[in-house]
Structure formats: C-alpha cells, structure tokens
Write a protein that holds these residues in place. Structure first.
Motif, PDB file in Angstrom:
ATOM      1  N   SER A  11       0.853  -1.183   0.000  1.00 14.19           N
ATOM      2  CA  SER A  11       0.000   0.000   0.000  1.00 14.19           C
ATOM      3  C   SER A  11       0.890   1.235   0.000  1.00 14.19           C
ATOM      4  CB  SER A  11      -0.920   0.013   1.229  1.00 14.19           C
ATOM      5  OG  SER A  11      -0.151   0.106   2.413  1.00 14.19           O
ATOM      6  N   GLY A  12       0.243   2.391  -0.190  1.00 15.53           N
ATOM      7  CA  GLY A  12       0.986   3.644  -0.152  1.00 15.53           C
ATOM      8  C   GLY A  12       0.799   4.455  -1.413  1.00 15.53           C
ATOM      9  N   PRO A  13       1.168   5.739  -1.361  1.00 12.03           N
ATOM     10  CA  PRO A  13       0.932   6.649  -2.487  1.00 12.03           C
ATOM     11  C   PRO A  13       1.990   6.602  -3.578  1.00 12.03           C
ATOM     12  CG  PRO A  13       1.881   7.854  -0.666  1.00 12.03           C
ATOM     13  CD  PRO A  13       1.680   6.448  -0.175  1.00 12.03           C
ATOM     14  N   GLU A  14       3.071   5.855  -3.348  1.00 15.49           N
ATOM     15  CA  GLU A  14       4.160   5.802  -4.321  1.00 15.49           C
ATOM     16  C   GLU A  14       4.530   4.346  -4.581  1.00 15.49           C
ATOM     17  OE1 GLU A  14       8.216   8.240  -4.924  1.00 15.49           O
ATOM     18  OE2 GLU A  14       8.194   7.056  -3.087  1.00 15.49           O
ATOM     19  N   CYS A  15       4.889   4.068  -5.820  1.00 11.37           N
ATOM     20  CA  CYS A  15       5.309   2.717  -6.190  1.00 11.37           C
ATOM     21  C   CYS A  15       6.588   2.809  -7.018  1.00 11.37           C
ATOM     22  CB  CYS A  15       4.216   2.018  -6.987  1.00 11.37           C
ATOM     23  SG  CYS A  15       4.603   0.315  -7.465  1.00 11.37           S
ATOM     24  N   VAL A  16       7.444   1.798  -6.868  1.00  6.10           N
ATOM     25  CA  VAL A  16       8.705   1.710  -7.607  1.00  6.10           C
ATOM     26  C   VAL A  16       8.706   0.380  -8.352  1.00  6.10           C
ATOM     27  CG1 VAL A  16      11.223   1.780  -7.452  1.00  6.10           C
ATOM     28  CG2 VAL A  16       9.832   2.971  -5.726  1.00  6.10           C
ATOM     29  N   ILE A  17       9.014   0.428  -9.636  1.00  5.51           N
ATOM     30  CA  ILE A  17       9.045  -0.779 -10.464  1.00  5.51           C
ATOM     31  C   ILE A  17      10.414  -0.925 -11.106  1.00  5.51           C
ATOM     32  CG2 ILE A  17       8.181  -1.853 -12.593  1.00  5.51           C
ATOM     33  CD1 ILE A  17       5.431  -0.842 -11.934  1.00  5.51           C
ATOM     34  N   ARG A  18      10.934  -2.147 -11.096  1.00  4.60           N
ATOM     35  CA  ARG A  18      12.126  -2.472 -11.876  1.00  4.60           C
ATOM     36  C   ARG A  18      11.764  -3.658 -12.763  1.00  4.60           C
ATOM     37  NH1 ARG A  18      17.344  -2.189  -8.568  1.00  4.60           N
ATOM     38  NH2 ARG A  18      16.509  -4.027  -7.518  1.00  4.60           N
ATOM     39  N   ALA A  19      12.081  -3.530 -14.054  1.00  3.20           N
ATOM     40  CA  ALA A  19      11.692  -4.548 -15.024  1.00  3.20           C
ATOM     41  C   ALA A  19      12.835  -4.803 -15.998  1.00  3.20           C
ATOM     42  CB  ALA A  19      10.442  -4.108 -15.780  1.00  3.20           C
ATOM     43  N   VAL A  20      12.776  -5.936 -16.677  1.00  2.00           N
ATOM     44  CA  VAL A  20      13.843  -6.381 -17.569  1.00  2.00           C
ATOM     45  C   VAL A  20      13.297  -6.555 -18.982  1.00  2.00           C
ATOM     46  CG1 VAL A  20      15.593  -8.160 -17.973  1.00  2.00           C
ATOM     47  CG2 VAL A  20      14.839  -7.662 -15.630  1.00  2.00           C
TER      48      VAL A  20
END
Length: 275
Positions: free
Chosen positions: A250-259
């Motif tokens: 949960s939360g107002p910010e998300c971080v994504i790492r993808a390949v």
C-alpha cells in the motif's frame, strides 16, 4: 481542460499576475528539490548493467550527477531545454560532461541502446493516460539492450475529484534576489487520476510581483501500471512501495524495476518474474 481556475485565474484575468513557466531558466528546482532517498536505488540499478545508462526526464541532473560520480557512463534527456542547460552547468562544475538530449520521453529516438533506462522522481506523472504511458514504455523498450533494465517510480495515490483547499508550498528568502517569497498551490482533480495544479508565486518586492504557473499531472493505480509494463514486453523484477525495495502492499508511491527479455526469450514465453 482549462489551464487556470479559482484565484489563479482571477489574478490573471484582473491583470494582477503574469503566467510563468514551471521549468524555465528562473526555476528554483535545484533549491527546492533536495530529495536523495532514491539515489542508492538508481545507482545500484545502473551498476548492475553493461553499457550506458539513460536518465529519462533528468531535469537539472540530480540523479545524473550521482550516476557520474559513481563512475557510470550515463546520459540524460529532458523535454525542457532550460533544465538541460542547468544540468550541463551543474555537471560541468563537477568535471563531468555526459551527453544531454532534448527530447520527449513519449517518442524519442537516439542512435544507441542502453543497459538501463531510469525515470526518477515520479516523472511518469506527466503521462496523463494509458496511451502516453504505453508510448513511454515502448519507446524505452526499443532503446534498451536485451537484458537491459527499466526502473521508475510513480504516483499511485488516490485523490477525491473536485477542488482541493489551497496550501502553502514554500515560504523563504529567494536565493538570488534575497527578498521574501511565498508559493501557494491549489489542485483540481478530475476523473481518471488527472489533476491540474495552479501555483501562485508571490515575490514580496516593491511592487509585489505575482506569477502563476500550471502543471498537469496524473496518478496511476499499481495494478494498471504493472499491466502496462508487461504489455510492453518487459518481465517485472520487482514492485516496491519504497526505495528499500519493500514489496508493494500500500501507499501513495510505487517503484518498479523490469527487464527487457534477452533474444533467446521467445515472444510469448512467460517471464520468470519476482513481483
């Protein structure tokens, strides 16, 4: 969609304020944005790859400077030429001169491929709908080497539609002009997570100078963004709620790492993801 509303529009229509550019040469971005929490995450991501790294939406070079100081071959791109000029000055003052490209992240083209592309500081919020987000993700995909990494953070908050109460965003002494300045922001939220921000800047000189700036932004739900990332062809390595890589809950910010899959990962083959 209107550009100005409420008191900001009243000031402009009455001739008591002038419109200003959010990211012009007189921007105080470097003085207002001292955020550093994301630096270790993006530097670590960049160190994991072979080949150059592109800081997409690099602004005045906040992350780009950290990459250069870590010995990483890096380049920057931004849609604002004044911000790129400021980035060049900052990096040159520290002895670095990475390539800086003036371009739009929704459809840029440069003659090289990168080991990693980074989109820090919620720059994806300027993509107002899924069409624009797809353009960014697919353009980045074309510019990544096989096995290259895409990493970005974005606003996934939910806000009620309608006009929100104005708030004081800044009060202090202008770093160049040495007079008192105040910055008041009001937000109007639309359906689909889009929002219009009107920023009123008061410079307490004689006479008082008032400028109004506008910014269009949008949030995106985490499930929607991850679906777009997969649709663009990436394998998702992680979906986090902070830069310490805590799995997103949960939360107002998300971080994504993808390949970007390697050439031997056939089209349609499932990704071995660690979401």
């Amino acid at each position: 969609m209107e550009e100005y509303f409420g008191f900001a529009r009243e000031l402009l229509e009455s001739g008591q304020a002038e419109p200003g550019a959010v990211y012009g040469m007189d921007s105080l971005y470097d003085y207002l944005v001292q955020f550093q929490d994301d630096i270790p995450f993006y530097v670590d991501t960049a160190k994991r790859v072979q080949g150059p790294v592109l800081d997409l939406g690099c602004g005045t070079g906040r992350v780009l400077l950290a990459l250069a100081q870590a010995g990483i071959t890096c380049e920057g791109m931004d849609i604002s030429q004044p911000m790129l000029n400021l980035a060049a000055e900052k990096l040159q003052a520290h002895g670095y001169s990475p390539a800086l490209h003036h371009g739009d992240m929704t459809g840029f083209s440069v003659p090289r491929r990168y080991g990693a592309i980074l989109i820090p500081y919620q720059s994806m919020m300027y993509m107002l709908d899924d069409t624009m987000r797809r353009q960014v993700l697919t353009t980045a995909y074309r510019h990544l080497q096989p096995g290259g990494l895409l990493a970005f953070d974005f606003d996934c908050s939910h806000r009620e539609t309608g006009d929100h109460a104005p708030y004081l965003a800044l009060q202090g002494i202008h770093p160049f002009k040495q007079h008192i300045m105040l910055q008041v922001v009001q937000m109007r939220v639309y359906e689909g997570g889009r929002r219009l921000l009107n920023q009123i800047n008061y410079e307490l000189t004689e006479p008082v100078v008032i400028t109004v700036q506008r910014s269009l932004e949008a949030s995106c739900p985490v499930q929607e963004m991850t679906a777009l990332v997969r649709e663009a062809g990436y394998c998702i390595e992680g979906v986090y709620q902070d830069f310490a890589q805590t799995p997103y809950e949960s939360g107002p910010e998300c971080v994504i790492r993808a390949v970007k899959p390697r050439a031997d990962n056939r089209e349609g083959q499932p990704c071995a993801e660690q979401p």
